[in-house]
Write an enzyme that holds these catalytic residues in place. Structure first.
Site, PDB file in Angstrom:
ATOM      1  N   HIS A  51      -4.907  -3.882   3.758  1.00  0.00           N
ATOM      2  CA  HIS A  51      -4.434  -2.563   3.493  1.00  0.00           C
ATOM      3  C   HIS A  51      -5.624  -1.751   2.821  1.00  0.00           C
ATOM      4  O   HIS A  51      -5.778  -1.370   1.665  1.00  0.00           O
ATOM      5  CB  HIS A  51      -3.411  -2.823   2.420  1.00  0.00           C
ATOM      6  CG  HIS A  51      -2.557  -1.743   2.247  1.00  0.00           C
ATOM      7  ND1 HIS A  51      -3.026  -0.255   1.923  1.00  0.00           N
ATOM      8  CD2 HIS A  51      -1.200  -1.555   2.244  1.00  0.00           C
ATOM      9  CE1 HIS A  51      -2.034   0.339   1.555  1.00  0.00           C
ATOM     10  NE2 HIS A  51      -0.922  -0.293   1.695  1.00  0.00           N
ATOM     11  N   ARG A  85      -4.259  -1.219  -7.355  1.00  0.00           N
ATOM     12  CA  ARG A  85      -3.876   0.082  -6.280  1.00  0.00           C
ATOM     13  C   ARG A  85      -5.426   0.347  -6.079  1.00  0.00           C
ATOM     14  O   ARG A  85      -6.114   0.922  -6.910  1.00  0.00           O
ATOM     15  CB  ARG A  85      -3.256   1.126  -7.162  1.00  0.00           C
ATOM     16  CG  ARG A  85      -2.964   2.352  -6.288  1.00  0.00           C
ATOM     17  CD  ARG A  85      -2.047   2.374  -5.006  1.00  0.00           C
ATOM     18  NE  ARG A  85      -0.917   2.048  -5.567  1.00  0.00           N
ATOM     19  CZ  ARG A  85       0.138   1.820  -4.893  1.00  0.00           C
ATOM     20  NH1 ARG A  85      -0.009   1.782  -3.674  1.00  0.00           N
ATOM     21  NH2 ARG A  85       1.401   1.734  -5.469  1.00  0.00           N
ATOM     22  N   ARG A 111      -1.497 -10.637  -2.476  1.00  0.00           N
ATOM     23  CA  ARG A 111      -2.193  -9.492  -3.422  1.00  0.00           C
ATOM     24  C   ARG A 111      -1.759  -9.852  -4.842  1.00  0.00           C
ATOM     25  O   ARG A 111      -2.547  -9.099  -5.854  1.00  0.00           O
ATOM     26  CB  ARG A 111      -2.112  -8.114  -3.069  1.00  0.00           C
ATOM     27  CG  ARG A 111      -0.282  -7.782  -3.260  1.00  0.00           C
ATOM     28  CD  ARG A 111      -0.188  -6.210  -2.552  1.00  0.00           C
ATOM     29  NE  ARG A 111       0.933  -5.765  -2.827  1.00  0.00           N
ATOM     30  CZ  ARG A 111       1.353  -4.364  -3.106  1.00  0.00           C
ATOM     31  NH1 ARG A 111       0.379  -3.677  -2.628  1.00  0.00           N
ATOM     32  NH2 ARG A 111       2.681  -4.175  -3.002  1.00  0.00           N
ATOM     33  N   GLU A 114      -5.248   0.743   7.994  1.00  0.00           N
ATOM     34  CA  GLU A 114      -5.058  -0.733   7.638  1.00  0.00           C
ATOM     35  C   GLU A 114      -5.125  -1.509   9.136  1.00  0.00           C
ATOM     36  O   GLU A 114      -4.119  -0.993   9.987  1.00  0.00           O
ATOM     37  CB  GLU A 114      -3.707  -0.844   6.953  1.00  0.00           C
ATOM     38  CG  GLU A 114      -3.712  -0.014   5.730  1.00  0.00           C
ATOM     39  CD  GLU A 114      -2.217   0.011   5.253  1.00  0.00           C
ATOM     40  OE1 GLU A 114      -1.445  -0.955   5.483  1.00  0.00           O
ATOM     41  OE2 GLU A 114      -1.851   1.225   4.585  1.00  0.00           O
ATOM     42  N   ASP A 125       2.746   8.360   6.911  1.00  0.00           N
ATOM     43  CA  ASP A 125       2.823   7.103   6.880  1.00  0.00           C
ATOM     44  C   ASP A 125       3.070   6.594   8.317  1.00  0.00           C
ATOM     45  O   ASP A 125       4.141   6.532   8.765  1.00  0.00           O
ATOM     46  CB  ASP A 125       4.031   6.541   5.940  1.00  0.00           C
ATOM     47  CG  ASP A 125       3.909   5.036   5.559  1.00  0.00           C
ATOM     48  OD1 ASP A 125       3.327   4.040   6.209  1.00  0.00           O
ATOM     49  OD2 ASP A 125       4.736   4.809   4.745  1.00  0.00           O
TER      50      ASP A 125
HETATM   51  C1  BG6 Z   1       1.495   1.411   3.562  1.00  0.00           C
HETATM   52  C2  BG6 Z   1       2.729   1.526   3.942  1.00  0.00           C
HETATM   53  O1  BG6 Z   1       1.018   0.225   4.231  1.00  0.00           O
HETATM   54  O2  BG6 Z   1       1.448   0.885   2.037  1.00  0.00           O
HETATM   55  C3  BG6 Z   1       3.831   2.662   3.026  1.00  0.00           C
HETATM   56  O3  BG6 Z   1       3.038   2.064   5.227  1.00  0.00           O
HETATM   57  C4  BG6 Z   1       3.540   2.102   1.561  1.00  0.00           C
HETATM   58  O4  BG6 Z   1       5.116   2.526   3.567  1.00  0.00           O
HETATM   59  C5  BG6 Z   1       2.016   1.680   1.316  1.00  0.00           C
HETATM   60  O5  BG6 Z   1       4.136   2.903   0.758  1.00  0.00           O
HETATM   61  C6  BG6 Z   1       1.875   1.484  -0.153  1.00  0.00           C
HETATM   62  O6  BG6 Z   1       2.778   0.282  -0.515  1.00  0.00           O
HETATM   63  P1  BG6 Z   1       2.629  -0.301  -1.964  1.00  0.00           P
HETATM   64  O7  BG6 Z   1       3.691  -1.613  -2.033  1.00  0.00           O
HETATM   65  O8  BG6 Z   1       1.232  -0.863  -2.183  1.00  0.00           O
HETATM   66  O9  BG6 Z   1       3.061   0.625  -2.955  1.00  0.00           O
END
Ligand code: BG6
Length: 313
Positions: free
Chosen positions: A185, A102, A124, A287, A228
């Site tokens: 991302h 994360r 990932r 992103e 979002d």
């Molecule tokens: C973003 C999405 O790109 O990633 C969101 O638009 C999502 O909807 C976020 O919650 C995080 O995703 P993840 O799978 O890493 O929890």
């Protein structure tokens, strides 16, 4: 077996595998570290364990410091000289093989969001093979990673210099059409989300993913609730203006008609085990993506390249 894509033209199946293409067991992080140390010698790129879980390249050159791990081809840090980290990392992130990290720049590949299972793809959560480490003439460093799966192969190239330049090229190695969606991302660190704005997307149409409605954005994006937004934007150059740290981050991109802007805000933060309840204050994702109607269909042998460049201005 995993469903790679549920595109109209085909359903692609690939194996979930913690092995690289030579069949070498890649789950032994320390063995990978040893092999990286014997394969690559550089004055500015050193290999060490990261969070005692994954091997990573630690870059320190005349422009910046940075971290990128073969696990997920995950860029975790980009610190231009004299600056705070441009990228954000969660203090609650998992550092466990099979789980996403994360923060930093997760490589969502070869699908974005819920277009397949697991969400945001397997890129990932897979070990990538580090193919080359190049000290460039200008003093920057370029690392190139590769990942091969049954139907597709990817080359991920990152240059740590005055800017952070990322390029991801996908080739359809199968004999059928491949439906590709993806995102770089990127999680950006900000002083305080209510003191940050995202510019460059005025007049652009977006899907509000929280309620699946479409809107047109009228100006700089400010944050006061879960955000979002999935923008249709081929040309967007975004500027994150952070009045708290008095800095502007420029986010450029190529090969992408989608820009995603995301902050989970209060309730969603509490629901995510790998994200601190209050951490939404310190980050925003902008992103470069190919998502939803911007998913690309690649004919056999064809490639698609997506890129992003991050710099302070
Ligand atoms: C973003 C999405 O790109 O990633 C969101 O638009 C999502 O909807 C976020 O919650 C995080 O995703 P993840 O799978 O890493 O929890």
């Amino acid at each position: 077996m995993l469903v790679l894509s549920r595109g109209k033209k085909q359903m692609i199946l690939i194996k979930k595998c913690s092995c690289n293409e030579e069949g070498k067991n890649m789950s032994d992080a320390k063995a990978i570290l040893n092999s990286l140390n014997s394969k690559f010698k550089s004055q500015t790129v050193k290999f060490e364990m990261w969070h005692d879980a994954f091997p990573a390249a630690f870059i320190s050159n005349k422009f910046c410091k940075g971290i990128v791990s073969p696990y997920g081809a995950h860029i975790a840090s980009f610190v231009p000289n004299g600056q705070k980290d441009v990228l954000w990392m969660s203090s609650k992130s998992n550092f466990i093989e099979g789980k996403a990290i994360r923060g930093g720049i997760p490589v969502c590949w070869p699908w974005f969001g819920p277009a397949g299972d697991p969400p945001h793809g397997i890129g990932r959560i897979a070990y990538w093979e580090l193919d080359s480490v190049v000290s460039e003439k200008d003093g920057s460093d370029t690392l190139t990673f590769k990942l091969k799966k049954d139907m597709a192969s990817a080359i991920f190239k990152v240059n740590f210099g005055a800017s952070l330049d990322v390029e991801l090229t996908t080739e359809n190695t199968s004999s059928n059409d491949l439906v590709l969606s993806q995102a770089l991302h990127t999680y950006f660190a900000v002083s305080e989300i209510t003191k940050a704005t995202v510019g460059g997307l005025a007049g652009k149409e977006y899907l509000r993913a929280t309620d699946k409605t479409r809107h047109v954005n009228s100006g700089d994006i400010t944050f006061s609730a879960e955000t979002d937004m999935i923008f249709d934007s081929s040309d967007a150059v975004c500027i994150i203006t952070d009045s708290g740290w008095n800095r502007k981050i420029k986010v450029e991109k190529s090969g992408s008609n989608t820009t995603v802007v995301w902050n989970p805000w209060i309730e969603k933060s509490k629901k995510m085990a790998d994200y601190g309840d209050e951490e939404y204050h310190g980050m925003v994702c902008v992103e470069a993506a190919n998502a939803h109607k911007d998913a690309r269909t690649l004919a056999p042998g064809k490639t698609h390249k997506i890129g992003t460049r991050v710099s302070l201005v």
